[in-house]
Design a protein around this motif. Structure first.
Motif, short mmCIF file in Angstrom:
data_model
loop_
_atom_site.label_atom_id
_atom_site.label_comp_id
_atom_site.label_asym_id
_atom_site.label_seq_id
_atom_site.Cartn_x
_atom_site.Cartn_y
_atom_site.Cartn_z
N GLY A 131 0.82 -1.22 0.00
CA GLY A 131 0.00 0.00 0.00
C GLY A 131 0.85 1.25 0.00
N VAL A 132 1.88 1.26 0.85
CA VAL A 132 2.73 2.45 0.93
C VAL A 132 3.48 2.65 -0.39
CG1 VAL A 132 4.70 3.49 2.10
CG2 VAL A 132 2.93 2.38 3.43
N ALA A 133 3.88 1.55 -1.00
CA ALA A 133 4.55 1.66 -2.31
C ALA A 133 3.63 2.37 -3.29
CB ALA A 133 4.93 0.28 -2.83
N VAL A 134 2.36 1.98 -3.28
CA VAL A 134 1.41 2.60 -4.20
C VAL A 134 1.25 4.08 -3.88
CG1 VAL A 134 -1.01 2.63 -4.91
CG2 VAL A 134 0.18 0.44 -4.63
N VAL A 135 1.14 4.38 -2.57
CA VAL A 135 0.96 5.78 -2.16
C VAL A 135 2.17 6.62 -2.58
CG1 VAL A 135 0.86 7.31 -0.16
CG2 VAL A 135 -0.61 5.30 -0.26
N VAL A 136 3.37 6.12 -2.27
CA VAL A 136 4.59 6.87 -2.61
C VAL A 136 4.68 7.08 -4.11
CG1 VAL A 136 7.11 6.78 -2.66
CG2 VAL A 136 5.88 6.17 -0.57
#
Ligand code: ADP
Ligand code: MG
Lengths: 380, 237
Positions: free
Chosen positions: A349-354
């Motif tokens: 999820g954080v990868a997608v957000v970043v």
């Protein structure tokens, strides 16, 4: 032009490190908070997921989650056993007696009473010290390691210590690494027949029936059939764990709490990360102007900016996730935070957000570069 | 005679404020010559350079550069044309601060698709011709103004453009350094098949000019042959 883009990026060491730090920090915060949130919610189902030898949990329809149980009648066990394809079905007792050490220290404990004959529901593979079979001794209990350490914080682990449970003497025959419970109570296992003696007299005391599907029978389908045949609620371990977690999500302030932290991390992340990268490009506008004048195509400039964004994004994200993994590596050895681990979904999820943030920030920067008049490079 | 640049009744009005920067410019720039464009500040010199090079759109009139009517080209063709055929020298040097001198010189080659290593090698060689062999791996901030402008000169000529455009190349330099830079510009840039345009209001470099075009208030008022008395060496590259 790739090396030029990367040189522009790393040329100003301070800005470059600032960008990476911002992204690393925001992604760490996000992944960390999401993981802790998930870990704490998962704890509500610890006593369910620790039961590895049964497929199904059967309970009174009024029971909504594991910590508030309406007992079943003895006949319910027989009715479950009567359903076709049930390989076996046994009792499980759950209660919250008080457990007291010889020095007078006491705590509320989660007591699980296991079927006398089979010990179904025992914490298989989680014994740190002692033997499961010794649970058959008179007054025997297993206690979880964290609970044990509450009463005896220091020194070697020792079997044979005695305690009192609701004024009855019990003896520790094993120490287990039970999954951390939601409430910070010790977790205690004993035989069913003994467990019911520890608590007050009630006519119906069976909390759950644990059952196993016959070989080749799908547990979920069998759960359906048991429900229909008996009018009781029958769930697979997974479904029951989810139901309990959802209860806590719905009925406590935990999601709101974490939601706020995660929301703030997200907003700060978006604003600071986006802003920092955007400003980085704006500060380099003159350089992009010179490249435009020299005849570097817009497409190439876009590629350069995206490359810069992806580079800081990937590096910052990787550092953030590294810190996050290190954080949990350290905290997993602390009793209060045991079992809290990196949530793989959080990393994704954080990868997608970043990725989304750096792409949006670079698109904004790209817009500025594309509308830039190359003639600006002629002005002082 | 074949002209490198030809402008006829060229006008440029900036929308914001309705500034008439060019009010009908007629100008010819010949191959093999250094043309100086001189005039008071604000008379439109930079604007004229930008319109000639296709960095700004003309408002009206005609301009051809190297036989092309830039205004008729698509934006993409215009950029590609500039990349291949025009070299720039700016008053503020405009080097990329993160690249070494030689890498800066190599930018037009790299932008044209050359491989990095041979391009930078060519940059080193060209810098050596400009007396900068030892400074090839220095960053712009480690160089003096004169050295930076020499790097910019090298960047302007490395891809063998047909037109070199310089806007106030000596304004940020002291007199002696300015003379040196102009001398080097003459040496590395002047060729039969190339035109060099230098905008300046620095009268100390007038003597490098073959032709001086005097601008005033958005127009070219006079074009005067000057004979380049200061040109000591004319070694076409
Ligand atoms: N982008 C712009 N927008 C509005 N006015 C401009 C712009 N660029 C230049 N001008 C105006 O056009 C006139 C000519 O400017 P310029 O070509 O820079 O003069 P010079 O280079 O001779 O000093 C000036 O009055 C200047 O203020
Ligand atoms: Mg000017």
């Amino acid at each position: 032009m790739h090396f030029i883009a990367l040189r522009m990026l790393t040329g100003d060491r301070a800005k470059y490190l600032g960008l990476i730090f911002t992204i690393a920090f925001a992604s760490f915060l996000l992944a960390n908070q999401v993981s802790i949130f998930a870990g704490i919610i998962k704890r509500t189902a610890s006593q369910i997921v620790d039961v590895v030898d049964a497929d199904l949990w059967i309970m009174d329809p009024a029971t909504e989650y594991i910590d508030e149980v309406k007992p079943l009648k003895e006949t319910d066990l027989l009715r479950v056993r009567g359903v076709a394809d049930v390989a076996w079905a046994v009792r499980l007792f759950k209660s919250l007696p008080r457990i007291t050490a010889p020095d007078g220290r006491f705590r509320q404990a989660i007591l699980l009473g296991l079927d006398d004959a089979t010990l179904i529901g025992a914490p298989h593979g989680k014994l740190r010290l002692g033997r499961l079979e010794d649970l058959r001794d008179p007054d025997a209990i297993l206690i979880d390691y964290a609970g044990y350490r509450y009463f005896w914080p220091d020194g070697e682990l020792e079997l044979g210590r005695t305690m009192e449970m609701n004024d009855r003497r019990v003896k520790i025959v094993g120490i287990v690494d039970a999954s951390a419970p939601f409430a910070t109570f010790p977790v205690v296992f004993s035989r069913y027949s003994q467990a019911v003696l520890f608590v007050g007299r009630e006519r119906n005391q069976m909390s759950f029936v644990l059952a196993k599907a016959a070989p080749g029978v799908a547990p979920a389908a069998l759960a359906e059939r048991i429900s229909q045949a008996t009018g009781l609620t029958a769930l697979t371990g997974d479904a029951w764990a989810w139901r309990t977690m959802k209860y806590y999500l719905k009925n406590t302030g935990i999601p709101v709490n974490f939601g706020i932290t995660i929301g703030i991390a997200l907003i700060v992340g978006i604003v600071v990360m986006g802003q920092t990268f955007y400003l980085f490009t704006i500060e380099n506008l003159k350089q992009f102007g010179a490249l435009k004048a020299i005849g570097v195509a817009d497409r190439t400039l876009v590629g350069m900016i995206l490359l810069q964004a992806l580079t800081v994004g990937v590096i910052g994200y990787s550092i953030g996730m590294g810190i996050c993994a290190a954080f949990f590596e350290i905290t997993k050895h602390n009793l209060p935070t045991r079992g809290l681990v990196v949530l793989p979904e959080a990393f994704i999820g954080v990868a997608v957000v970043v990725l989304a943030i750096v792409i949006v920030a670079s698109l904004l920067s790209i817009r500025r570069v594309l509308v830039l008049e190359p003639a600006v490079v002629f002005r002082g | 005679m074949n002209l490198a640049v030809s402008a006829r009744a060229l006008t440029k009005t900036f929308q914001n404020g309705g500034v008439h920067a060019l009010r009908g410019v007629d100008l010819d720039i010949r191959y093999g010559e250094m043309t100086l464009l001189v005039g008071p500040s604000g008379c439109g010199k930079t604007t004229l350079l930008c319109v000639i090079a296709g960095l700004l759109d003309k408002t009206d009139g005609e301009v051809t550069m190297l036989g092309q009517r830039i205004a008729d080209q698509s934006a993409r063709d215009r950029v590609a044309f500039r990349r291949r055929h025009v070299g720039f020298v700016f008053q503020q040097f405009n080097l990329l601060p993160a690249l070494t001198a030689a890498e800066n010189v190599a930018v037009p080659l790299i932008a044209a698709g050359h491989k990095r290593e041979p391009a930078v090698k060519q940059g080193v060689e060209l810098l050596a011709r400009l007396g900068m062999a030892e400074r090839a791996t220095a960053l712009p901030r480690e160089l003096s103004g004169g050295q930076q402008q020499r790097v910019a000169l090298a960047r302007a000529v490395i891809h063998q453009p047909s037109l070199i455009i310089c806007d106030e190349p000596t304004s940020a330099l002291d007199a002696v350094t300015g003379q040196q830079v102009m001398q080097l510009l003459t040496e590395v840039s002047l060729r039969e098949d190339r035109a060099v345009v230098v905008v300046t209001h620095d009268s100390r470099i007038f003597d490098f000019a073959d032709t001086i075009a005097h601008m005033e208030d958005g127009r070219v008022e006079r074009v005067v042959p000057h004979g380049a008395p200061a040109r000591r060496v004319a070694t076409p590259t």
